[in-house]
Design a protein around this motif. Sequence first.
Motif, PDB file in Angstrom:
ATOM      1  N   ALA A  40      37.890  50.166 -18.821  1.00 24.45           N
ATOM      2  CA  ALA A  40      38.156  49.112 -20.059  1.00 24.45           C
ATOM      3  C   ALA A  40      37.042  48.163 -19.949  1.00 24.45           C
ATOM      4  CB  ALA A  40      39.557  48.373 -19.757  1.00 24.45           C
ATOM      5  N   SER A  41      36.866  47.460 -21.230  1.00 25.11           N
ATOM      6  CA  SER A  41      35.943  46.340 -21.254  1.00 25.11           C
ATOM      7  C   SER A  41      36.420  45.062 -20.677  1.00 25.11           C
ATOM      8  CB  SER A  41      35.805  46.138 -22.864  1.00 25.11           C
ATOM      9  OG  SER A  41      36.739  45.733 -23.443  1.00 25.11           O
ATOM     10  N   GLU A  42      35.459  44.008 -20.578  1.00 29.32           N
ATOM     11  CA  GLU A  42      35.619  42.910 -20.096  1.00 29.32           C
ATOM     12  C   GLU A  42      36.772  42.125 -20.918  1.00 29.32           C
ATOM     13  OE1 GLU A  42      33.407  38.730 -18.545  1.00 29.32           O
ATOM     14  OE2 GLU A  42      32.294  40.407 -19.659  1.00 29.32           O
ATOM     15  N   ALA A  43      36.658  42.190 -22.273  1.00 34.26           N
ATOM     16  CA  ALA A  43      37.816  41.514 -22.839  1.00 34.26           C
ATOM     17  C   ALA A  43      38.971  42.254 -22.951  1.00 34.26           C
ATOM     18  CB  ALA A  43      37.194  41.591 -24.521  1.00 34.26           C
ATOM     19  N   PHE A  44      38.989  43.643 -22.613  1.00 34.92           N
ATOM     20  CA  PHE A  44      40.309  44.250 -22.540  1.00 34.92           C
ATOM     21  C   PHE A  44      41.004  43.758 -21.139  1.00 34.92           C
ATOM     22  CE2 PHE A  44      43.302  47.410 -21.157  1.00 34.92           C
ATOM     23  CZ  PHE A  44      43.816  48.282 -22.485  1.00 34.92           C
ATOM     24  N   VAL A  49      25.001  59.154  -9.810  1.00 38.21           N
ATOM     25  CA  VAL A  49      25.166  57.995  -8.635  1.00 38.21           C
ATOM     26  C   VAL A  49      25.846  56.907  -9.452  1.00 38.21           C
ATOM     27  CG1 VAL A  49      23.929  56.565  -7.042  1.00 38.21           C
ATOM     28  CG2 VAL A  49      23.500  58.899  -7.249  1.00 38.21           C
ATOM     29  N   THR A  50      26.830  56.246  -8.726  1.00 38.37           N
ATOM     30  CA  THR A  50      27.718  55.032  -9.219  1.00 38.37           C
ATOM     31  C   THR A  50      28.040  54.007  -8.213  1.00 38.37           C
ATOM     32  OG1 THR A  50      28.764  56.659 -10.484  1.00 38.37           O
ATOM     33  CG2 THR A  50      29.717  54.420 -10.487  1.00 38.37           C
ATOM     34  N   VAL A  51      27.576  52.714  -8.623  1.00 33.84           N
ATOM     35  CA  VAL A  51      27.662  51.723  -7.772  1.00 33.84           C
ATOM     36  C   VAL A  51      28.908  50.979  -8.080  1.00 33.84           C
ATOM     37  CG1 VAL A  51      26.679  49.732  -6.483  1.00 33.84           C
ATOM     38  CG2 VAL A  51      25.406  51.603  -7.410  1.00 33.84           C
ATOM     39  N   TYR A  52      29.979  50.374  -7.129  1.00 32.26           N
ATOM     40  CA  TYR A  52      31.053  49.792  -7.550  1.00 32.26           C
ATOM     41  C   TYR A  52      31.144  48.371  -6.785  1.00 32.26           C
ATOM     42  CZ  TYR A  52      33.065  54.591  -9.174  1.00 32.26           C
ATOM     43  OH  TYR A  52      32.979  55.713  -9.541  1.00 32.26           O
ATOM     44  N   GLN A  68      42.425  41.104 -14.011  1.00 33.68           N
ATOM     45  CA  GLN A  68      41.124  40.940 -13.282  1.00 33.68           C
ATOM     46  C   GLN A  68      41.354  40.999 -11.724  1.00 33.68           C
ATOM     47  OE1 GLN A  68      42.537  39.103 -15.724  1.00 33.68           O
ATOM     48  NE2 GLN A  68      41.377  37.431 -16.423  1.00 33.68           N
ATOM     49  N   HIS A  69      42.665  40.970 -11.562  1.00 35.41           N
ATOM     50  CA  HIS A  69      43.143  40.739  -9.975  1.00 35.41           C
ATOM     51  C   HIS A  69      42.764  42.337  -9.343  1.00 35.41           C
ATOM     52  CE1 HIS A  69      46.506  42.425 -11.938  1.00 35.41           C
ATOM     53  NE2 HIS A  69      46.912  43.030 -10.832  1.00 35.41           N
ATOM     54  N   GLN A  70      42.723  43.202 -10.251  1.00 38.93           N
ATOM     55  CA  GLN A  70      42.578  44.736  -9.537  1.00 38.93           C
ATOM     56  C   GLN A  70      41.235  45.299 -10.283  1.00 38.93           C
ATOM     57  OE1 GLN A  70      46.457  45.917 -10.905  1.00 38.93           O
ATOM     58  NE2 GLN A  70      45.496  47.812 -11.695  1.00 38.93           N
ATOM     59  N   ALA A  71      40.504  44.751 -11.136  1.00 29.21           N
ATOM     60  CA  ALA A  71      39.592  45.399 -11.909  1.00 29.21           C
ATOM     61  C   ALA A  71      38.289  45.478 -11.040  1.00 29.21           C
ATOM     62  CB  ALA A  71      39.232  44.635 -12.998  1.00 29.21           C
ATOM     63  N   VAL A  72      37.880  46.741 -11.072  1.00 25.87           N
ATOM     64  CA  VAL A  72      36.671  47.269 -10.200  1.00 25.87           C
ATOM     65  C   VAL A  72      35.535  47.675 -11.105  1.00 25.87           C
ATOM     66  CG1 VAL A  72      35.737  49.259  -8.800  1.00 25.87           C
ATOM     67  CG2 VAL A  72      37.958  48.074  -8.415  1.00 25.87           C
ATOM     68  N   ARG A 105      29.741  45.019 -19.979  1.00 25.53           N
ATOM     69  CA  ARG A 105      30.512  45.210 -18.396  1.00 25.53           C
ATOM     70  C   ARG A 105      31.731  46.363 -18.624  1.00 25.53           C
ATOM     71  NH1 ARG A 105      31.871  39.948 -15.677  1.00 25.53           N
ATOM     72  NH2 ARG A 105      32.145  41.093 -13.882  1.00 25.53           N
ATOM     73  N   VAL A 106      31.738  47.102 -17.745  1.00 24.78           N
ATOM     74  CA  VAL A 106      32.971  47.990 -17.493  1.00 24.78           C
ATOM     75  C   VAL A 106      33.606  48.114 -16.306  1.00 24.78           C
ATOM     76  CG1 VAL A 106      33.424  50.663 -17.821  1.00 24.78           C
ATOM     77  CG2 VAL A 106      31.444  49.641 -19.358  1.00 24.78           C
ATOM     78  N   PHE A 107      34.843  48.113 -16.525  1.00 25.87           N
ATOM     79  CA  PHE A 107      35.612  48.240 -15.257  1.00 25.87           C
ATOM     80  C   PHE A 107      36.770  49.379 -15.194  1.00 25.87           C
ATOM     81  CE2 PHE A 107      34.497  44.094 -17.003  1.00 25.87           C
ATOM     82  CZ  PHE A 107      33.994  43.051 -15.926  1.00 25.87           C
ATOM     83  N   VAL A 108      36.804  49.774 -14.126  1.00 31.37           N
ATOM     84  CA  VAL A 108      37.985  50.791 -13.638  1.00 31.37           C
ATOM     85  C   VAL A 108      39.422  50.052 -13.308  1.00 31.37           C
ATOM     86  CG1 VAL A 108      38.982  52.588 -12.252  1.00 31.37           C
ATOM     87  CG2 VAL A 108      36.287  52.445 -12.572  1.00 31.37           C
TER      88      VAL A 108
END
Length: 877
Positions: A269-273, A430-433, A280-284, A47-50
């Motif tokens: 960032a990765s899930e572990a990061f 195309v990206t889905v968030y 977690q409170h702001q990760a998209v 999983r990848v997060f902004v």
Amino acid sequence: SVLSFSFFPRPPSPTKEARRPSSTNPFTPNLQNLHTMSSSSSSAKRRVFVVGVGMTRFEKPGSSGKDYPDFAQEAITKALADAGLHFSAVQQAAVGYVYGDSTCGQRAVYTVGMTGIPVYNVNNNCSTGSTALFLARELLQGGQAECVLALGFEKMERGSLAAKYMDRTNPMDKHMNTMLETRGITEAPFAPQMFGNAGREHMEKFGTTKEHFAKVAEKNHRHSVNNPYSQFRDVYSLDDVLKSKVVFEPLTRLQCCPTSDGAAAAILASEAFVIAHNLQHQAVEILGQSMATDFPSSFTNCIKMVGSDMTRAAATEAFRQAGRSIQDAQVVELHDCFSCNELLTYEALGMCPEGKGGALVDNGQVTYGGKWVVNPSGGLISKGHPLGATGLAQCCELSWQLRQMCGNRQVPNCKLAVQHNLGLGGAAVVTVYGLGFPQAFQPYPKNRPNPAVDPDAFLGSSVAASAAVEGGETKPDCTITITDEDYVNLILGKANGQQLFMQGKIKMAGNMALAMKLSVLEKLNSSGAAGAEGFASDAIFAELAKKVNADVVSKVKGIYQFKITKNGAEKIWTVDLKNGNGAVVEGGETKPDCTITITDEDYVNLILGKANGQQLFMQGKIKMAGNMALAMKLSVLEKLNSSGAAGAEGFASDVIFAELAKKVNADVVSKVKGIYQFKITKNGAEKIWTVDLKNGNGAVVEGGETKPDCTITITDEDYVNLILGKANGQQLFMQGKIKMAGNMALAMKLSVLEKLNSSGAAGAEGFKSDFVFGELAKRVKDEQALVKSINGIYLIKITNGPGGAGKSWIIDLKVGAVREGEGAADCTVTVADEDFTNLLLGKANGQQLFMQGKLKIAGNMALAMKLSQLSAQRASL
């Protein structure tokens, strides 16, 4: 000089051994095992997060004098601040730009740190920013890093895009051949030809009209009003869009995106990061993402030539990865380089069947109140299009939307967001968030600067955390050696830090990334960001005192009193431009002709030309009392110069005034009851006309012998366009193209002159809103609490009444009265008869009406927001 800064909380310093770049995170000790933790299952992608985003304002190329490293530094700094991270946490960087030499990516990243990380430079035409984002995600998914920077920037040339290399095969040759064979090629710029021809093809195949494309542009311009990052924030009517200069049919100028300078960045960032850093409170989360390039079918017609097949393929795969569909989304940021392309993209993304994009627009399904809000940022058409930055700016906007940070442009109930970024040549991304950890989501803290609505938010906060003291007892992060003279010139903006460094006049040791932030100290000289002990405007008034003279006095002939406020404190300055050689003194003993209340920061920016006086006034940031005509001369303090005059032959407006002279009559006089003096300018020359709509049957004469009630200064061309209905008076005023003095209420009646050029208006009987105003009149007489809570005067201009007629009402909530007619007001609201009736009866929402372009507001915007208090009385109405 020894400087010591601490901009962001940083992790504990790693050991010397740990500084060597590797596939694990060497910069944050508590992440040393993350790589192993996150990639324990090689068969499943991670999983990848902004976790942080940041961008600059987009601006006209060359307008600020900034270079691409300046834009990049601002965007990266903001993204890191948003994530609460230090640059040392970043392990790799993907950097996108189109125009620039090789390795500009490294030079851009070096502005915040030189930690030896890999930097990848990417170029995919207009989809470059999303390509950098795509590559950053791939690095994280593949387990090559735990934290990656995606950066995009552009420093562009003005005007239409053109090929740079003429001695080799053009990568667009297949596209050009397709257009040549199907439509032919003209001398118009190639990009609008390509997308314009795709629009023509859609019109021929499906019956789409040029009004459909124009409605797309009107919507995006309207959305831009609430985006402070947007290059243009002007509202245009559908008629304005259609009548603007044709670039290539069906595209007009207002349907084409501008070239721009700017940058945007995202920290992925990765899930572990994310878990290790409690983000977690702001990760998209990037739920799905796909890039597609051209197919053989792309070169069979113009619609496919501009990317519809690529978009459709990329969208299908992105939604497959996400396990969602476009029907699940609430907000879409898509690539509206031209209005035609937005409509084509609706169909390619699956928002409607092929050929039905026009119906989607007609039914209001792509703006606030519809199924989706498309381009709440204003899109490329208004926000601007610095090629490398666009895709990451879309990422910024959608991250802010999902985090509920967007203020007046916030999309309601935003849970799923879709991004589309297109580059001819070609690539579509195309990206889905969606929120990565919905249960952990926390609203953005109200006491923290919000970058979604304030472009200076994080820049200001980092400055506020610093301090300056004489002496060297504190251990510095960065040591700078420089001569006294060079340092003064650097901070005053008279010398360039990079040039001084290259010339060996600045010696630096320690944190070089920190050294690159010296420009912050220069900005303190103009932004008013210094401590609350002193007013930054003191220096401005001191300089003004040296420059005022008898010539300035002869131009202004008045005394200003400035009440400058800062953090609850107030300082008064008197600027006497009425007596002798003029004078500037602290204090308010002299009786003023005009009193102006303004914050310290806004006044500094106004005098330095960084803010527009009329815009500050319309935003309620300048309060004025006394002689309003004198207030209009504030620009003299900024310019302190004069202009010459030339011969006055050849004014196109002469014909307009001659026609007006034939049409004025007693009926018009009874409606207006005032005398206008028009000062028409052209090429430095000036001609004066007097339009008497106060006496007898009215008169229009050349010259200015009669004393006017209202004086209007405007160029010959703008006046002609105004009277012919090709320009909007309020927009000209907001752009500073109409200068008004005297009776401002009379100025609001200028539309009467425009209407004289037409066949006239129907009677004004039978308005639905008459009942509402009648009931409201009874209400405000007795409801003093309502009057006190609002304390302002509205001018309500009702349109689209019986037979298309209009009517005006004054709602005076300073004294508690409602009457028909016009007059001076704090806030002017233009709205259709039915919409206003529904608004006051609680059957319509004011913000939605505004966002849909059905409610036009001028004047005190804060007062406009209180209209809802009137609708709160619906039970009694």
